[in-house]
Design an enzyme around this catalytic site. Sequence first.
Site, PDB file in Angstrom:
ATOM      1  N   SER A 122       7.143  12.642 -44.940  1.00 31.10           N
ATOM      2  CA  SER A 122       8.195  12.752 -46.054  1.00 31.10           C
ATOM      3  C   SER A 122       7.936  13.982 -47.036  1.00 31.10           C
ATOM      4  O   SER A 122       6.748  14.433 -47.119  1.00 31.10           O
ATOM      5  CB  SER A 122       7.989  11.678 -46.878  1.00 31.10           C
ATOM      6  OG  SER A 122       8.294  11.549 -48.063  1.00 31.10           O
ATOM      7  N   TYR A 136       1.214   6.385 -51.141  1.00 32.25           N
ATOM      8  CA  TYR A 136       2.208   6.478 -50.221  1.00 32.25           C
ATOM      9  C   TYR A 136       2.312   8.065 -50.179  1.00 32.25           C
ATOM     10  O   TYR A 136       2.349   8.409 -48.658  1.00 32.25           O
ATOM     11  CB  TYR A 136       3.598   6.214 -50.906  1.00 32.25           C
ATOM     12  CG  TYR A 136       4.764   6.753 -49.853  1.00 32.25           C
ATOM     13  CD1 TYR A 136       4.888   5.988 -48.664  1.00 32.25           C
ATOM     14  CD2 TYR A 136       5.565   7.592 -50.558  1.00 32.25           C
ATOM     15  CE1 TYR A 136       6.030   6.495 -47.794  1.00 32.25           C
ATOM     16  CE2 TYR A 136       6.512   7.915 -49.435  1.00 32.25           C
ATOM     17  CZ  TYR A 136       6.855   7.360 -48.281  1.00 32.25           C
ATOM     18  OH  TYR A 136       8.032   7.582 -47.358  1.00 32.25           O
TER      19      TYR A 136
HETATM   20  C1  8X3 Z   1      10.459   9.091 -49.625  1.00 28.54           C
HETATM   21  C2  8X3 Z   1      11.309  10.225 -49.601  1.00 28.54           C
HETATM   22  O1  8X3 Z   1      12.743  11.283 -51.762  1.00 28.54           O
HETATM   23  O2  8X3 Z   1      13.102   9.022 -51.147  1.00 28.54           O
HETATM   24  O3  8X3 Z   1       9.695   9.316 -48.411  1.00 28.54           O
HETATM   25  O4  8X3 Z   1      11.181   9.655 -52.544  1.00 28.54           O
HETATM   26  S1  8X3 Z   1      12.119   9.985 -51.279  1.00 28.54           S
END
Ligand code: 8X3
Length: 248
Positions: free
Chosen positions: A135, A148
């Site tokens: 991510s 996270y």
């Molecule tokens: C999450 C990415 O940009 O939606 O993995 O926080 S975001």
Amino acid sequence: MKTAIVTGATAGIGEAAVRAFAGAGWRVIGTGRRADRLEALADEIGRDTLHTIAFDIRDEAAREQALRDLPDGFRDVDLLVNNAGLALGTAPAQETKLDDWMTMIDTNVVALVAMTRLLLPGLIARKGAIINLSSVAANYPYTGGNVYGATKAFARQFSLCLRSDLHGTGVRVTSIEPGMVETEFTTVRTGDKAASDKLYAGSNPMTGEDIAQTMLWVASLPPHLNINSLELMPVSQSFAGFQVAREG
Ligand code: 8X3
């Protein structure tokens, strides 16, 4: 015909990945917790193309049994898509629930490394590939990202370290690092569908299909090419500044 296993296939990016790979002529194994959704997907795509296994990816015994019991035609996995993962909570660290942190670590880190380790011998034998869903949270810290973000940084760095260990084997490893994708992700994270809808409204976010097509592209490149890491955002998303706390 090649075979891909996609974890977290019941919704969002995982479900889109199942459709994308099946549509491109791959055999697919889709795993997830929600048996009804997997069944519906298998009915739609066809059971010669999609084999589904309903289990909780955090359950060590279930993981091992699922991979041991693969049926004929689905045993030789060429691609592992470690997609299963979740975010829980947006509160700052000092207010968060420890249980939520452990759930994220068990899913996003422990299950990811376990699936990888279990499938590695076959992936090496077939010069296969691994795509890990990281991510943008791996690359940019933000308030409430805490564990996270750390799990996603693990997914990214584990991918890069795997490349070193797999040097000379022909196995490809890619970390995909998306920003805002409209899926059930934010509803799970906040526990609030209305808040999730509000976040996405008017922002033209990426879709699961966008990320699935990126995965398919990565996996379809000529075998001498490896995308190490790939970060994506919708055009509407960019970066925030640093925070400064002032006295008084
Ligand atoms: C999450 C990415 O940009 O939606 O993995 O926080 S975001």
